[in-house]
Design a protein around this motif. Structure first.
Motif, PDB file in Angstrom:
ATOM      1  N   ARG B 284       0.811  -1.221   0.000  1.00  0.00           N
ATOM      2  CA  ARG B 284       0.000   0.000   0.000  1.00  0.00           C
ATOM      3  C   ARG B 284       0.845   1.272   0.000  1.00  0.00           C
ATOM      4  O   ARG B 284       0.514   2.248  -0.681  1.00  0.00           O
ATOM      5  CB  ARG B 284      -0.923  -0.038   1.230  1.00  0.00           C
ATOM      6  N   HIS B 285       1.936   1.254   0.720  1.00  0.00           N
ATOM      7  CA  HIS B 285       2.740   2.479   0.850  1.00  0.00           C
ATOM      8  C   HIS B 285       3.520   2.776  -0.433  1.00  0.00           C
ATOM      9  O   HIS B 285       4.076   3.864  -0.573  1.00  0.00           O
ATOM     10  CB  HIS B 285       3.683   2.384   2.054  1.00  0.00           C
ATOM     11  N   LEU B 286       3.573   1.838  -1.360  1.00  0.00           N
ATOM     12  CA  LEU B 286       4.290   2.058  -2.625  1.00  0.00           C
ATOM     13  C   LEU B 286       3.331   2.154  -3.806  1.00  0.00           C
ATOM     14  O   LEU B 286       3.750   2.423  -4.936  1.00  0.00           O
ATOM     15  CB  LEU B 286       5.259   0.889  -2.885  1.00  0.00           C
ATOM     16  N   HIS B 287       2.070   1.940  -3.540  1.00  0.00           N
ATOM     17  CA  HIS B 287       1.111   1.744  -4.633  1.00  0.00           C
ATOM     18  C   HIS B 287       0.941   2.968  -5.525  1.00  0.00           C
ATOM     19  O   HIS B 287       0.905   2.866  -6.747  1.00  0.00           O
ATOM     20  CB  HIS B 287      -0.236   1.326  -4.050  1.00  0.00           C
TER      21      HIS B 287
END
Lengths: 440, 440
Positions: B284-287
């Motif tokens: 999620r934090h790289l999406h």
């Protein structure tokens, strides 16, 4: 199935406080893993507005979607059925990285209809939309810090793509006859004096997105000559060229200049964006690297959609459909120009396009159109703020209106809704600025 | 229409001597315009062989094409017809850059069948094949000179894609249980001591292309842990995972490691490559950056082919079809292993895959399989030389055989044709080398 929203990750109801902390920790640790170019990968303002635009009741003058209702959908459905039933083993399999020979031959016919009569199918690469060809052009030609010249304003998708390669996009002024050759020369001279490396001129000579402005015929060869003299490749993006309202497209810059121009075509506007197919006609001496770079990104374009487009170009009256589209877009453009003349306040100017999808509106200097977007959404109309279309971070007093996907009635209604917002903005601007703009 | 060949630009009959000189002049002048990375954009040996492979009479054990004849083509044709006739305005229009919500929800079901049970559709990006996701991963995470670790051997398409970003691809040894964790640790330690920046571990844990080797269940978490400890992201490429012959796929590395692994899936092997659709499940934090980079390359994946895949996953017995495929590929794999045992000379070794498409053949050291390819083509069989699958420029004594797209009878015939070529090669190798290899 999980019920979730696309656009927001802010609420994560199922996760505990501890899990959230873990994610935050990961985010911090992984932040150092991004490439330098990742910082340049930004949300397009156009795509930002994409989701908003489909809200019911809203008139969207934002997205440059083509009108598809006049496509023979029942017939196209049967064509797709036949392709899969009879040639499914080819349509659903991997294909060649350059695109299918039949389609590349047909693409030569399409380009011939516009004035490029010497194209060889061997010099074409079929791409996943012309966006993908822009990406590959930047990849193959640009080191970080290299310069791509472009019109001011220019296509936001190209800007995002180029900037993702840490390219320095430098704008060249245009007037109502397109890119100004003298300004191009001046810009090149200045950049060369600064020791900069200029690789490409990216241009949309016909019905520029977003301005709707066309580079007049007389300037086109002059621009190619300037680029040749300075060893700069021309990257000619021509998705709208065939949609000239009078039915007589101007010859592309590529016509007569096979070695100087990488020409980008697209089926998105002359057929349908959903097939995700465009093409690049590449000078022979540059073709192999360009094609290999395309292949490294997607292996091959979809044989299924390639065969659908080939069938469309072979079995359908695509020229007749284009004529229908030209008439329809002309009507919509006229509806928009009429509505602008009727409703917009004095001090606001706009372009008069000869084709394509867009009208470009200029407000007096000192007005930033970005915050006006939110007022417009509240009033039930959407546009794209001008700031999206330049590499500059400065506020813009321009905005783009698209007439392609909206009925003349809705265009009129949309402009009616927009007018009071612009009026209020003009009333709030310092008088000297407004006066300056009125005379500019 | 111009009658031209795709692969060769050497003969330009229509052009005069003077024109040829002009092109040569252009080529020289434009050579300086290439980016540094362009020098790394190479022809894939697999694609080299692609055109050769379709010659009639040839048995191709080269291309890893899936078997499509058991797809219900008539029904799929009718499905495509219905999509275009009834939902054509959506299917043929631009779509969202992340992919359609319905398809992303269905992708979560597909991944759940393999052991990833916590995926959220919001964390998925639908890509133009998983090749495109590999391209974006390199773009978003790698500066020139950064390291991507991978198995030795590994997928040639990934190698080409990574090298196009001037990435230094460093291999980690594997054995018949996959990537060796201790070797991974040793490689990371060495690179860190050299001050290198390691961004990703690219791995195909199930039925590695080209080796057919599977990373055993016990090693998977260990490899993720090593990467986590060293702040390296795992890029897990899993196109074949569901094609485990015993019908019980191993849990992907992504299962249980939502923050450490970018997981790449593909419809090419479980449905059809021609739709050009894959996906990335991104932490999620790289999406967001990953998704925006995808959008900058293609704007959006094709809504038409997305809707076809969604319909396939909804209205068809895709699990039943996968079971059919598993049985078919197992039979073909067994036919290949039997033929290899029957025909290949002593001193040649090969892997015994538990799924997927490929068997990896090792000849004694000192034999280069690349020149053997041309002998093989003359004998009516095609394979891919091993050199394609490593970043090293050295000769390779390995070769890849694909059993996926060829009938058991043709597999047997192909191996029969290949055997005497390998026999001759063995006979010509210095005895000590052959002896060394037999014991290695």
């Amino acid at each position: 199935m999980t019920n979730s929203s696309d656009s927001s990750h802010e609420v994560i109801p199922a996760e505990t406080e501890a899990a959230l902390e873990r994610v935050a920790d990961y985010a911090a640790r992984h932040d150092v893993l991004y490439s330098a170019r990742a910082a340049n990968i930004k949300q397009s303002a156009v795509r930002d507005v994409f989701d908003i635009s489909i809200r019911p009741g809203l008139v969207s003058l934002a997205g440059g979607s083509p009108y598809l209702r006049s496509l023979p959908l029942d017939d196209l459905g049967r064509t797709a059925q036949r392709i899969i039933a009879e040639q499914g083993l080819e349509a659903l399999q991997y294909g060649g990285g350059q695109g299918m020979e039949e389609l590349r031959e047909l693409i030569c016919e399409v380009m011939a209809a516009e004035g490029i009569t010497d194209a060889d199918p061997a010099d074409i690469v079929v791409t996943t939309g012309s966006q993908s060809a822009q990406d590959v052009a930047a990849k193959v030609f640009c080191n970080p810090g290299d310069v791509i010249l472009c019109e001011d304003p220019t296509y936001v998708g190209a800007l995002n793509t180029f900037e993702a390669y840490e390219v320095d996009v430098v704008t060249v002024p245009m007037d109502d006859k397109g890119l100004i050759p003298e300004e191009l020369e001046r810009t090149i001279l200045r950049l060369k004096e600064e020791g900069r490396s200029i690789k490409l001129l990216y241009t949309i000579p016909s019905f520029n997105n977003p301005s709707g402005v066309t580079m007049e015929a007389g300037r086109r060869q002059r621009v190619v000559d300037i680029c040749r003299d300075n060893n700069i490749l021309v990257l000619e993006d021509n998705p709208y060229g065939m949609l000239r309202f009078d039915g007589h497209p101007l010859a592309p810059m590529r016509a007569g200049n096979p070695n100087d121009v990488i020409y980008l075509g697209s089926f998105s506007k002359i057929f349908a964006p959903g097939v995700r197919l465009g093409w690049a006609l590449v000078p022979r001496h540059l073709h192999r690297r360009f094609y290999l770079a395309c292949e490294a990104v997607v292996l091959c374009p979809s044989p299924l959609t390639q065969m659908l487009v080939s069938a469309y170009l072979t079995d359908y009256d695509w020229r007749g459909h284009l004529e229908t589209m030209r008439v329809l877009y002309r009507e919509r453009c006229e509806a928009m120009l009429a509505a602008l003349a009727e409703h917009l306040p004095e001090g606001v100017h706009w372009t008069t396009p000869e084709g394509g999808f867009f009208v470009w509106v200029t407000l007096p200097e000192g007005i930033d159109t970005y915050p006006l977007l939110y007022e417009a959404i509240d009033a039930g109309v959407v546009f794209i703020p001008g700031a999206a279309f330049t590499p500059s971070d400065e506020a813009s007093n321009k905005l783009r209106l698209a007439f392609s996907a909206v009925s003349p009635e809705d265009i009129a209604e949309g402009v009616r809704r927009l007018a009071p917002i612009l009026q209020r903005a003009l009333a709030s601007v310092p008088p000297q600025d407004a006066a300056h703009s009125r005379n500019s």
